[in-house]
Design a protein around this motif. Structure first.
Motif, PDB file in Angstrom:
ATOM      1  N   VAL A  38      58.321  56.343  36.154  1.00  0.00           N
ATOM      2  CA  VAL A  38      58.332  56.014  37.584  1.00  0.00           C
ATOM      3  C   VAL A  38      59.759  56.099  38.086  1.00  0.00           C
ATOM      4  CG1 VAL A  38      57.869  54.228  39.301  1.00  0.00           C
ATOM      5  CG2 VAL A  38      56.386  54.431  37.291  1.00  0.00           C
ATOM      6  N   GLY A  39      59.986  56.835  39.173  1.00  0.00           N
ATOM      7  CA  GLY A  39      61.302  56.864  39.794  1.00  0.00           C
ATOM      8  C   GLY A  39      61.553  55.598  40.605  1.00  0.00           C
ATOM      9  N   VAL A  40      62.789  55.103  40.532  1.00  0.00           N
ATOM     10  CA  VAL A  40      63.211  53.943  41.316  1.00  0.00           C
ATOM     11  C   VAL A  40      64.054  54.458  42.476  1.00  0.00           C
ATOM     12  CG1 VAL A  40      64.559  51.812  41.316  1.00  0.00           C
ATOM     13  CG2 VAL A  40      63.164  52.422  39.319  1.00  0.00           C
ATOM     14  N   GLY A  65      56.777  50.956  44.330  1.00  0.00           N
ATOM     15  CA  GLY A  65      56.800  52.268  43.697  1.00  0.00           C
ATOM     16  C   GLY A  65      55.887  53.291  44.318  1.00  0.00           C
ATOM     17  N   GLN A  66      56.405  54.547  44.376  1.00  0.00           N
ATOM     18  CA  GLN A  66      55.577  55.674  44.789  1.00  0.00           C
ATOM     19  C   GLN A  66      55.759  56.884  43.876  1.00  0.00           C
ATOM     20  OE1 GLN A  66      56.517  56.818  48.811  1.00  0.00           O
ATOM     21  NE2 GLN A  66      58.599  57.470  48.332  1.00  0.00           N
ATOM     22  N   ASP A  67      56.954  57.089  43.327  1.00  0.00           N
ATOM     23  CA  ASP A  67      57.132  58.191  42.379  1.00  0.00           C
ATOM     24  C   ASP A  67      56.368  57.900  41.094  1.00  0.00           C
ATOM     25  OD1 ASP A  67      58.846  59.277  44.204  1.00  0.00           O
ATOM     26  OD2 ASP A  67      60.661  59.089  42.989  1.00  0.00           O
ATOM     27  N   VAL A  68      55.766  58.939  40.517  1.00  0.00           N
ATOM     28  CA  VAL A  68      55.009  58.707  39.289  1.00  0.00           C
ATOM     29  C   VAL A  68      54.853  59.999  38.509  1.00  0.00           C
ATOM     30  CG1 VAL A  68      52.734  59.096  40.377  1.00  0.00           C
ATOM     31  CG2 VAL A  68      52.909  57.618  38.351  1.00  0.00           C
ATOM     32  N   ALA A  69      54.861  59.865  37.199  1.00  0.00           N
ATOM     33  CA  ALA A  69      54.495  60.955  36.296  1.00  0.00           C
ATOM     34  C   ALA A  69      53.627  60.357  35.196  1.00  0.00           C
ATOM     35  CB  ALA A  69      55.730  61.618  35.694  1.00  0.00           C
ATOM     36  N   GLY A  70      52.563  61.061  34.848  1.00  0.00           N
ATOM     37  CA  GLY A  70      51.682  60.552  33.815  1.00  0.00           C
ATOM     38  C   GLY A  70      50.494  61.466  33.599  1.00  0.00           C
ATOM     39  N   VAL A  71      49.471  60.933  32.977  1.00  0.00           N
ATOM     40  CA  VAL A  71      48.291  61.708  32.597  1.00  0.00           C
ATOM     41  C   VAL A  71      47.084  61.212  33.382  1.00  0.00           C
ATOM     42  CG1 VAL A  71      46.765  62.344  30.695  1.00  0.00           C
ATOM     43  CG2 VAL A  71      49.229  62.114  30.298  1.00  0.00           C
ATOM     44  N   VAL A  72      46.334  62.135  33.955  1.00  0.00           N
ATOM     45  CA  VAL A  72      45.137  61.756  34.706  1.00  0.00           C
ATOM     46  C   VAL A  72      44.162  61.055  33.761  1.00  0.00           C
ATOM     47  CG1 VAL A  72      43.143  62.603  35.989  1.00  0.00           C
ATOM     48  CG2 VAL A  72      45.398  63.613  36.381  1.00  0.00           C
ATOM     49  N   ASP A  73      43.748  59.867  34.181  1.00  0.00           N
ATOM     50  CA  ASP A  73      42.904  59.012  33.344  1.00  0.00           C
ATOM     51  C   ASP A  73      41.478  58.914  33.886  1.00  0.00           C
ATOM     52  OD1 ASP A  73      42.702  56.697  31.285  1.00  0.00           O
ATOM     53  OD2 ASP A  73      42.147  55.717  33.169  1.00  0.00           O
ATOM     54  N   LEU A 118      62.264  62.743  33.572  1.00  0.00           N
ATOM     55  CA  LEU A 118      62.740  63.554  34.688  1.00  0.00           C
ATOM     56  C   LEU A 118      61.625  63.808  35.695  1.00  0.00           C
ATOM     57  CD1 LEU A 118      64.912  65.131  36.098  1.00  0.00           C
ATOM     58  CD2 LEU A 118      64.460  67.068  34.581  1.00  0.00           C
ATOM     59  N   ALA A 119      60.418  64.041  35.204  1.00  0.00           N
ATOM     60  CA  ALA A 119      59.282  64.249  36.111  1.00  0.00           C
ATOM     61  C   ALA A 119      59.061  63.025  36.990  1.00  0.00           C
ATOM     62  CB  ALA A 119      58.026  64.573  35.314  1.00  0.00           C
TER      63      ALA A 119
END
Length: 307
Positions: A38-40, A65-73, A118-119
């Motif tokens: 998550v970007g801050v 928070g609004q930035d996010v990187a991850g795997v669709v669950d 980075l994502a």
């Protein structure tokens, strides 16, 4: 129950606390993401501190928070572009969490070559940088003045612009001049006499200017471009309005987010994009990340990681 970081009252960074929360369920055109990074952003701590309560009121307790990187669950109804297991990055809601929701159209596929941290750092900065350059119609052969060139958004703006053959003059403190040069731009010190320093590099002025810092730089930008239509501010609506310049909030026109994410991923794959990570913190240390952001002297991006 999955963990989130939230605050129950506005205040200093210490109001942030880890709590259990129900697993969020995706609605129509939403996906649930198992969060990796998550970007801050400065907006996060300004909302937490209550500085923007009149503009961004939030219901308490609030998960930032609004930035996010991850795997669709999980995917909601009418989602056709994503499937469980897809790696994604983009913007969601309440992303200081182990699981978060995002609109299906607010995401891009994360390439295997793009690291998770980075994502997670890229979405807001990439969107703002790409949008600002698009709105001043910057194109190959132009000379563009970028204010706050060494910041998170400035770092992306310099690299997006240079990749398109745009000459960039960037304002930065003396300590950040080598960094700005390393990104292919020409640094100048901000403050009194800025117009003269810019004209020493570009005697005819600049074609466009992007305000990423605020504090009264719009007027000198208009003087250097000669055209308010070629100046945009993403941070200072008052100064922009006083000079007849567009203020871009990201909610008032074309959605550039997916274009920005895809371009950032493309440039990273080509070895033409780098974003320094000023700090990477576990989700539980969100307060430390906020304190770092509040200093206002972060070069690059701050990131939270979830297991």
């Amino acid at each position: 129950m999955p963990a989130v970081v939230r605050f129950a009252a506005h205040g200093p960074a210490d109001v942030l606390a880890v709590a259990d929360a129900p697993l969020p369920q995706p609605g129509p055109r939403q996906v649930r993401i198992r969060v990796r990074a998550v970007g801050v952003n400065p907006l996060d701590w300004k909302i937490r501190a209550g500085l923007l309560a009149a503009v961004f009121p939030v219901e308490l307790p609030h998960v930032p928070g609004q930035d996010v990187a991850g795997v669709v669950d999980a995917v909601g109804a009418d989602v056709t572009e994503w499937a469980v297991g897809d790696p994604v990055f983009g913007m969601g809601t309440a992303t200081y969490a182990e699981y978060a929701l995002a609109g299906a159209d607010r995401l891009a596929r994360k390439p295997d070559t793009l690291p998770w941290d980075l994502a997670g750092a890229l979405p807001t900065a990439a969107d703002a940088a790409f949008r600002a350059l698009a709105e001043v119609k910057a194109q190959a052969g132009d000379t563009v003045l970028v204010h706050a060139a060494a910041g998170g958004v400035g770092t992306l703006a310099l690299q997006f612009a240079r990749a398109e053959g745009i000459r960039v003059i960037g304002t930065a403190s003396d300590a950040n001049h080598a960094y700005v040069r390393g990104l292919g731009a020409e640094p100048v010190v901000y403050g009194a006499g800025l117009a003269d320093r810019v004209r020493a590099l570009a005697p005819s002025g600049v074609d466009a200017a992007v305000d990423l810092v605020g504090g009264g730089v719009v007027g000198v930008s208009v003087a250097l471009t000669g055209d308010p239509a070629r100046v945009v501010s993403i941070v200072d609506p008052v100064d922009a309005g006083a000079h007849g310049v567009r203020f871009s909030s990201g909610h008032d026109g074309e959605d550039y987010l997916r274009q920005a994410l895809e371009r950032a991923a493309e440039l990273h794959a080509e070895g033409r994009l780098t974003v320094p990570l000023a700090g990477v913190y576990p989700l539980a240390d969100a307060a430390a990340a906020h304190r770092a952001s509040e200093t206002g002297h972060v070069r690059g991006k701050l990131v939270l990681t979830a297991a």
